[in-house]
Design a protein around this motif. Structure first.
Motif, short mmCIF file in Angstrom:
data_model
loop_
_atom_site.label_atom_id
_atom_site.label_comp_id
_atom_site.label_asym_id
_atom_site.label_seq_id
_atom_site.Cartn_x
_atom_site.Cartn_y
_atom_site.Cartn_z
N SER A 1 91.34 38.15 -43.83
CA SER A 1 91.08 39.43 -44.50
C SER A 1 91.74 40.58 -43.75
O SER A 1 92.15 40.44 -42.59
N ALA B 1 90.16 43.12 -42.70
CA ALA B 1 89.25 43.42 -41.59
C ALA B 1 89.57 42.54 -40.38
O ALA B 1 89.57 43.01 -39.24
N GLU B 2 89.83 41.27 -40.62
CA GLU B 2 90.17 40.36 -39.52
C GLU B 2 91.50 40.74 -38.88
O GLU B 2 91.66 40.69 -37.65
N ALA C 1 92.86 43.75 -38.88
CA ALA C 1 92.63 45.01 -38.17
C ALA C 1 91.91 44.76 -36.85
O ALA C 1 92.28 45.34 -35.82
N ASN C 2 90.90 43.91 -36.87
CA ASN C 2 90.16 43.60 -35.66
C ASN C 2 91.08 43.00 -34.59
O ASN C 2 91.04 43.38 -33.42
N ALA C 3 91.93 42.06 -35.01
CA ALA C 3 92.86 41.42 -34.07
C ALA C 3 93.87 42.43 -33.51
O ALA C 3 94.31 42.30 -32.37
N GLY D 1 93.19 45.61 -33.13
CA GLY D 1 92.48 46.69 -32.46
C GLY D 1 92.53 48.01 -33.21
O GLY D 1 92.53 49.07 -32.59
N PHE E 1 91.43 50.09 -37.22
CA PHE E 1 90.49 50.08 -38.33
C PHE E 1 91.18 49.52 -39.58
O PHE E 1 92.40 49.71 -39.75
N PRO E 2 90.44 48.86 -40.46
CA PRO E 2 91.06 48.30 -41.67
C PRO E 2 91.81 49.33 -42.51
O PRO E 2 92.87 49.03 -43.06
N LYS F 1 97.29 43.89 -47.75
CA LYS F 1 97.50 42.73 -46.87
C LYS F 1 98.78 42.00 -47.24
O LYS F 1 99.55 41.59 -46.37
#
Length: 164
Positions: A2, A4-5, A7-9, A11, A13-14, A24
């Motif tokens: 996703s 979100a994933e 963005a998290n990886a 560092g 925000f989505p 995406k």
């Protein structure tokens, strides 16, 4: 995976991912072509090492068909077909690839006294269209492999004099 994933990886925000890349799918197209442009730079080193035009054609063809980025670029091309909103992103990256390749070949042939039998912009488009088309066919299930293609034959760069 996703947004979100991703963005998290990274560092971030989505909404930063979607702000800069749109979606995406667009991010994946950008990433695929970034890999291709990176691989193309390595291919240029191989081309500069060739002592003559025949070796250049053979080595470039072999190296391009073995590039690790080609399968992801094939997926990006398919995405550009199935999702029209991605077509401009694909086109932008293809134009960059063509210009980068044309500049490389221009510097190489000028420096070595080689010649091409067609304009360099056509040379670059023909070569990459042949390589990417071969990958698309194989990825789509066509019988054979990219090794069944004489990609070197798509290049008209020679070191012999212009015929009479």
């Amino acid at each position: 995976m996703s947004v979100a994933e991703i963005a998290n990886a990274a560092g971030v925000f989505p909404n930063q991912v979607t702000y800069y890349f749109g979606s995406k799918d667009s991010l994946l197209v950008h990433a695929a072509f970034l890999g291709l442009l990176h691989d193309a730079r390595r291919i240029e080193r191989i081309g500069r090492q060739a002592p003559d035009a025949a070796t250049f054609r053979r080595n470039i063809a072999r190296a391009v068909l073995a590039m690790p980025s080609l399968p992801s670029v094939a997926r990006a091309l398919a995405a550009g077909i199935s999702k029209p909103e991605l077509a401009p992103v694909v086109d932008q990256h293809l134009q960059l690839l063509f210009r980068q390749s044309e500049r490389f070949v221009s510097r190489l042939i000028d420096g070595r006294g080689w010649r091409a039998r067609r304009p360099l912009d056509v040379e670059a488009r023909t070569f990459w269209s042949t390589a990417l088309g071969a990958v698309l066919l194989v990825r789509a299930g066509a019988h054979g492999t990219v090794a069944d293609l004489d990609l070197a034959g798509a290049l008209t760069i020679h070191d012999e004099p212009e015929p009479g």
